[in-house]
Scaffold this active site. Structure first.
Site, PDB file in Angstrom:
ATOM      1  N   THR A 224      -7.601  -6.018 -35.105  1.00 28.43           N
ATOM      2  CA  THR A 224      -6.879  -5.387 -33.996  1.00 28.43           C
ATOM      3  C   THR A 224      -5.539  -4.887 -34.520  1.00 28.43           C
ATOM      4  O   THR A 224      -4.655  -5.679 -34.847  1.00 28.43           O
ATOM      5  CB  THR A 224      -6.659  -6.374 -32.844  1.00 28.43           C
ATOM      6  N   LYS A 300      -9.899  -1.225 -27.677  1.00 29.78           N
ATOM      7  CA  LYS A 300      -9.803  -2.670 -27.899  1.00 29.78           C
ATOM      8  C   LYS A 300      -8.606  -3.261 -27.169  1.00 29.78           C
ATOM      9  O   LYS A 300      -8.702  -4.326 -26.536  1.00 29.78           O
ATOM     10  CB  LYS A 300      -9.693  -2.959 -29.398  1.00 29.78           C
ATOM     11  N   LYS A 369       1.204 -10.819 -30.537  1.00 22.89           N
ATOM     12  CA  LYS A 369       1.175  -9.566 -31.298  1.00 22.89           C
ATOM     13  C   LYS A 369       0.342  -8.512 -30.572  1.00 22.89           C
ATOM     14  O   LYS A 369       0.751  -7.355 -30.426  1.00 22.89           O
ATOM     15  CB  LYS A 369       0.614  -9.836 -32.704  1.00 22.89           C
TER      16      LYS A 369
END
Length: 418
Positions: A224, A300, A369
């Site tokens: 990611t 995503k 994050k």
């Protein structure tokens, strides 16, 4: 007529697999569901229902089901479903010859059933790249690598801690001393790392991927990362003469281990089949998002935002239950009856029990994050992810309390802090 016979034959094959195929039986018992396979004009159709380890079927052309596989016409359906090409169904979806309507988690599960059914079918042959390199053998990477190896690919592995490679070496994998060496031995390199910086470094370091990847080689990124980093990596590879493809994965480490991830793929259309042959080894389904790799990053982040926003909502309501005396069990039952997605059901239980340090799949530090990436993406596009600042604030509070290695859903406990 041929399609009707084929669908009846599919039921017979599933019945046989339920008697002799242990993997099929295990997956069949994991849930109940129904799928209607039909043509768009309702001329042909058959309903498959799965419950308590049993398979039921009947001719059905217009009925309801959890998910419907709707074919443009019977001839296309028959040709695709009888093709020896493992990518035939995916290509039909790409071209719009078939559409999945309804609960995609059921469609994904049905895909796992058919995958298990064909696992020992010697007639089903994949055209595989000679070698696949796997860089990163952490919680997600080791499951991905395991399934790539089980699928019959010649596997090369690299990890900073080489001891993590031993289970793969014992089964015939090749250990690379550097990312460059790993890339030099394969034409597809899959990376499962932590963040933008780790992926950029593994690509551009002196002994990184670019130092070994041949012209025309493919970097398939399962990490990611931000859309901006995806664009940067695409340009870096273009200048090198190699290709960058995004294959962001959705799912926890147990799903990676079981080969049940969802892959969101985007990039050069001419490379999709080659990359999907690899992602199919560790994914129940691969969805093609578009021709630009960065589209998969937005997709995503959107999926993760949906998950983390629901965690926040769960945490708020559990806190209300604690304060009012309604109790947590009531809300857990509401969540489980409202959400069919097993991941959200999993978090409904975890947040109710407040067991954030057990069965940790994705740590809070990584979650923070990701949510910051979500907010960043929102700020430069729609500006609509209004939950993100709230979630970031609670995650940062949880980090200050030393919860960085707990499951990322631990931020919901801040709602209950007095």
């Amino acid at each position: 007529m041929k399609l009707s016979i084929l669908l009846f034959g599919l039921w017979l094959k599933m019945r046989m697999a339920n008697k002799k195929n242990e993997l099929f039986k295990r997956r069949l018992n994991t849930r109940t569901g129904s799928i209607l396979i039909r043509t768009v004009d309702h001329s042909t159709g058959r309903l498959f229902s799965f419950t308590k380890g049993h398979i039921f079927t009947k001719i059905e052309k217009t009925g309801d089901a959890d998910v419907q596989m709707v074919w443009k016409d019977a001839n296309i359906a028959f040709k695709t479903m009888t093709s020896s090409d493992p990518q035939a169904l995916f290509r039909a979806m790409d071209k719009g010859d078939v559409e999945m309507v309804g609960d995609l988690s059921v469609a994904q599960w049905f895909g796992l059933l058919t995958k298990a059914m064909k696992a020992n079918d010697k007639k089903a042959e994949n055209k595989k790249p000679q070698r696949v390199a796997m860089i990163g053998l952490g919680k997600m990477g080791k499951g991905i690598a395991s399934n790539i190896q089980k699928a019959g690919f010649d596997l090369v592995v690299y990890n900073r801690t080489s001891a993590k490679a031993k289970p793969f070496l014992d089964k015939g994998a090749t250990l690379a001393k550097t990312p460059a060496e790993a890339a030099s031995l394969a034409n597809i390199v899959v990376t499962s790392l932590m963040d933008d910086a780790s992926v950029l470094n593994i690509v551009t370091d002196e002994d990184g991927i670019l130092a070994g990847l041949t012209k025309g080689g493919i970097h398939l990124c399962a990490t990611t990362i931000s859309p901006e980093m995806s664009k940067k990596l695409e340009e870096i590879h273009r200048q090198h003469g190699s290709h960058f493809m995004m294959g962001a994965v959705v799912g926890r480490p147990d799903a990676a281990e079981a080969g049940e991830l969802l892959t969101l793929m985007a990039g050069d259309e001419s490379l999709i089949d080659q990359c999907r042959a690899v992602s199919s080894a560790y994914s129940a389904a691969t969805l093609i998002i578009g021709n630009n790799p960065w589209l998969a990053n937005y997709a995503k982040l959107s999926v993760n935002y949906f998950a983390v926003s629901n965690m926040e909502l769960m945490g708020q309501l559990y806190a209300m239950g604690d304060a009012t005396g309604v109790g947590r069990m009531f809300y857990k039952q509401i969540f489980e009856s409202s959400y069919s997605n097993p991941i959200l059901r999993f978090y409904a239980q975890k947040i109710m029990d407040q067991e954030y340090d057990k069965n940790v799949g994705f740590e809070l530090s990584g979650g923070l994050k990701d949510v910051k990436l979500m907010l960043q993406a929102s700020n430069v596009t729609s500006g609509s992810l209004n939950y993100a600042p709230i979630i970031i604030s609670k995650m940062e509070q949880a980090m200050e309390l030393g919860k960085e290695h707990c499951d990322w859903s631990v931020f919901t406990s801040i709602s209950a802090v007095k």
